[in-house]
Each structure stands twice: as C-alpha cells, then as structure tokens.
Enzyme design. Structure first.
Site, PDB file in Angstrom:
ATOM      1  N   TYR A 100      44.738  44.416  30.277  1.00  0.00           N
ATOM      2  CA  TYR A 100      45.410  43.437  31.302  1.00  0.00           C
ATOM      3  C   TYR A 100      46.681  44.290  31.719  1.00  0.00           C
ATOM      4  O   TYR A 100      47.125  44.642  32.947  1.00  0.00           O
ATOM      5  CB  TYR A 100      45.803  42.084  30.916  1.00  0.00           C
ATOM      6  CG  TYR A 100      46.563  41.378  31.980  1.00  0.00           C
ATOM      7  CD1 TYR A 100      46.039  41.196  33.022  1.00  0.00           C
ATOM      8  CD2 TYR A 100      48.102  40.770  31.905  1.00  0.00           C
ATOM      9  CE1 TYR A 100      46.832  40.383  34.176  1.00  0.00           C
ATOM     10  CE2 TYR A 100      48.639  40.215  32.828  1.00  0.00           C
ATOM     11  CZ  TYR A 100      47.914  39.977  34.060  1.00  0.00           C
ATOM     12  OH  TYR A 100      48.900  39.303  34.902  1.00  0.00           O
ATOM     13  N   ARG A 135      42.846  49.475  51.799  1.00  0.00           N
ATOM     14  CA  ARG A 135      42.349  50.284  52.618  1.00  0.00           C
ATOM     15  C   ARG A 135      41.582  49.574  53.719  1.00  0.00           C
ATOM     16  O   ARG A 135      41.785  50.193  54.939  1.00  0.00           O
ATOM     17  CB  ARG A 135      41.362  51.146  51.876  1.00  0.00           C
ATOM     18  CG  ARG A 135      40.413  52.032  52.447  1.00  0.00           C
ATOM     19  CD  ARG A 135      39.317  52.706  51.598  1.00  0.00           C
ATOM     20  NE  ARG A 135      38.224  51.770  51.068  1.00  0.00           N
ATOM     21  CZ  ARG A 135      37.567  51.992  50.254  1.00  0.00           C
ATOM     22  NH1 ARG A 135      37.402  53.218  49.678  1.00  0.00           N
ATOM     23  NH2 ARG A 135      36.698  51.267  49.611  1.00  0.00           N
ATOM     24  N   ASN A 173      47.114  39.190  45.841  1.00  0.00           N
ATOM     25  CA  ASN A 173      47.675  38.494  44.767  1.00  0.00           C
ATOM     26  C   ASN A 173      46.269  38.296  43.891  1.00  0.00           C
ATOM     27  O   ASN A 173      46.352  38.106  42.692  1.00  0.00           O
ATOM     28  CB  ASN A 173      48.277  37.273  45.355  1.00  0.00           C
ATOM     29  CG  ASN A 173      48.099  35.983  44.332  1.00  0.00           C
ATOM     30  OD1 ASN A 173      48.675  35.860  43.452  1.00  0.00           O
ATOM     31  ND2 ASN A 173      46.890  35.245  44.466  1.00  0.00           N
ATOM     32  N   LYS A 187      47.920  46.188  35.228  1.00  0.00           N
ATOM     33  CA  LYS A 187      49.060  45.680  36.104  1.00  0.00           C
ATOM     34  C   LYS A 187      49.990  46.971  36.033  1.00  0.00           C
ATOM     35  O   LYS A 187      50.762  47.277  36.909  1.00  0.00           O
ATOM     36  CB  LYS A 187      49.983  44.640  35.419  1.00  0.00           C
ATOM     37  CG  LYS A 187      49.182  43.212  35.488  1.00  0.00           C
ATOM     38  CD  LYS A 187      49.063  42.899  37.270  1.00  0.00           C
ATOM     39  CE  LYS A 187      48.441  41.400  37.493  1.00  0.00           C
ATOM     40  NZ  LYS A 187      48.502  41.129  38.866  1.00  0.00           N
ATOM     41  N   ASP A 222      35.462  38.695  47.411  1.00  0.00           N
ATOM     42  CA  ASP A 222      35.396  39.172  46.174  1.00  0.00           C
ATOM     43  C   ASP A 222      36.025  40.402  46.203  1.00  0.00           C
ATOM     44  O   ASP A 222      35.441  41.424  46.628  1.00  0.00           O
ATOM     45  CB  ASP A 222      33.950  38.977  45.455  1.00  0.00           C
ATOM     46  CG  ASP A 222      33.985  39.527  44.090  1.00  0.00           C
ATOM     47  OD1 ASP A 222      35.097  40.038  43.365  1.00  0.00           O
ATOM     48  OD2 ASP A 222      32.917  39.522  43.529  1.00  0.00           O
TER      49      ASP A 222
END
Ligand code: NDP
Ligand code: 8X3
Length: 259
Positions: free
Chosen positions: A158, A126, A92, A162, A65
C-alpha cells in the site's frame, strides 16, 4: 470565498463512497457539473441523486473500473460524449487490501493496490487529458496518503503504491508545465470511511479498532481540502496537502484516549 467551480465539469473516480462521494456532494454545493465513476453503480446513482438535490448543475454516472484499461477508455469516451470537456479530474479511486507483512503477503492484494492506486491514475489521466488540454486552468488532483511518505509494517505494498502516486503526480506536473493545467496531491492520514472495512476484508471489529479512542478525519474534512485546492484561481497550483487528524502525528504516533 469566490466560487470558481460553478458550471465547471468535474470528473471524480471512486465516487461511490468515502472521499469521492463527499467531494462530489461538496462540488454539487458549488453548482459544478459532475461525471462520477466507480464499480458499484447502485451506490453511484444514490450519490448522483444527493448531488442533484444539493444543487449540482448536472450529475452523470457511469461504471468505471480503473484497474481495466478498456473500462477506463470507455468511461473517457462517455465523458467526452456527455460533457465534451473536463475542468477538474479527481483521481481518488483506490484503497488498501490486507495488513500482512511481506513474508505473508498475497499476490492478489498487492496487484489490486498497484492496479487501482498507481496504474489507475496513469490510465485515467491518459484517457482524460485530451478533454482537459484545450482548456487551460484545469486541474488534476490525485489522492495520495501519509502512507506514500512514511512506510509502516504491514503496509509495504500500500505504501509503495501511494509512493508511486506521489511520483506520478510530480511527473505529470512537469509534463504539463506550460499547458496551463495544474496538478497536485492531497495526502490524508487516517480517515473513517469504508477504507478499513475494505482493507480488513469486512471484519468490522478490526475496522472499528483502527479508529478506537481517536477522532479521525472524516470524508467531509478531506473533501473540503480537495474542493479548496480545486477552487484556487488559475495561476495558483496547490502542489500538495498533507493532513492528519490532531491525534495522529505520524502513522505510528496516534494518541488514543479512553473509550
Ligand atoms: P472508500 O473505500 O470509502 O472509497 C474508495 C472508493 O474507491 C470507492 O468509491 C470505490 O468504489 C473506489 N474504487 C476502489 N477500487 C476501484 C476500482 N478498481 N475502480 C473504480 N473505483 C474503485 O475509501 P476512501 O474514500 O477512504 O478512499 C479513497 C482514496 O483515499 C483511496 O485512494 C485511499 O487509498 C485514499 N486514502 C484513504 C485514507 C483513509 O484513511 N480512509 C487516507 C489516505 C488516503 P467501488 O468499490 O464502487 O468501485
Ligand atoms: C490511509 C492512511 O495510515 O492507513 O492511506 O495508511 S493509512
């Protein structure tokens, strides 16, 4: 085309459906080793079985997650124990939640989008960079969107998440200059995956309407671009790819035919 991905270790987040699953399958075709993560483990197992059948050097799955730092760190520990290295990181995992205008927006939707689409990339990068830095020639590909470049009504959070992905990609590219690692972003327009079902909270009629009268991009089209960018020689860095279906000239400009 030369195959530079055979036996490389590729880590794909959001590999349980859509672009991530199809990218895993296409990397399997090239004989890569796969480290696949997402929340739905049953779906991940199915994708891994497909990958094994298609010629992956190996395919491993672990629950992930990206909205949870402990989950991301546990995933990276598992990747280290399983592979010891990562050559290709595909950030992704993510998606959209809701189409409300700002005045009607929901905190839970906004937070979920920033958690996965922006903070998830930071967390995963990270945690995984220590497995990449000893191996110059590696590559990080983040999945952005046309939405990160052009805002539209009902897309405030959204689009902003992005746009954040875009800034994170650029900052990482600067930070990793001199390490031999490459960083790029793949920014698709509308593509038919589970994206709209998730965004519209399972309303199939509304999700189908998004693609009505259009031949949208497929997960396979986007995976081809990802794999192509990943397969360039080590001195070539594909900074960004913006791709849309032929019928879409901009988020607002979609030519719809009959049917
Ligand atoms: P899908 O809904 O088919 O796939 C989304 C994937 O992300 C699933 O595997 C899902 O897995 C995973 N995911 C979502 N949230 C999390 C999380 N918190 N932790 C781990 N995995 C997560 O959609 P797409 O394949 O279309 O989307 C992939 C990416 O492409 C997203 O970032 C999306 O924003 C972007 N994009 C999509 C476009 C489109 O039109 N389809 C266009 C441009 C960009 P699970 O639920 O099992 O965790
Ligand atoms: C998904 C494409 O146009 O729905 O990122 O924002 S769009």
């Amino acid at each position: 085309m030369s195959n530079r991905l055979k036996d490389k270790w590729a880590l794909v987040t959001g590999a349980s459906s859509g672009f991530g699953a199809e990218t895993a399958r296409q990397l399997a075709d090239l004989g890569a080793n796969l480290l696949l993560g997402a929340r739905r483990e049953d779906r991940l197992a199915q994708v891994a079985a497909d990958c094994q059948a298609r010629g992956a050097a190996s395919a491993h799955v672990h629950k992930l997650d990206v909205a949870d730092t402990a989950s991301v760190n546990a995933f990276a520990d598992w990747a280290k124990a399983t592979a010891g290295r990562v050559d290709l990181l595909i950030n992704n995992a993510g998606g959209a939640h809701g189409v409300e205008r700002v005045e009607d927006g929901r905190d839970a939707d906004w937070e979920a989008m920033f958690q996965s689409n922006a903070l998830g990339i930071l967390r995963v990068s990270r945690a995984v960079l220590p497995l990449m830095k000893p191996h110059p020639g590696g590559i990080i590909l983040n999945i952005g969107s046309i939405a990160g470049r052009v805002a539209y009504e009902g897309g405030s959070a959204y689009c902003a998440s992005k746009a954040a992905e875009r800034s994170i990609t650029k900052a990482l590219r600067l930070e990793l200059n001199g390490t031999g690692l490459r960083v790029g972003t793949i920014d698709p327009g509308m593509a038919e995956t589970e994206f709209s079902m998730v965004r519209l909270k399972g309303d199939k009629e509304k999700a189908d309407a998004v693609y009505a009268g259009v031949e949208p991009l497929t997960a396979g089209d986007v995976a081809e671009a990802i794999v192509w960018a990943a397969n360039r020689p080590p001195h070539v860095c594909i900074d960004e790819i913006l791709m849309m279906c032929t019928a879409q000239a901009a988020p607002h400009k979609v030519h719809r035919g009959e049917g």
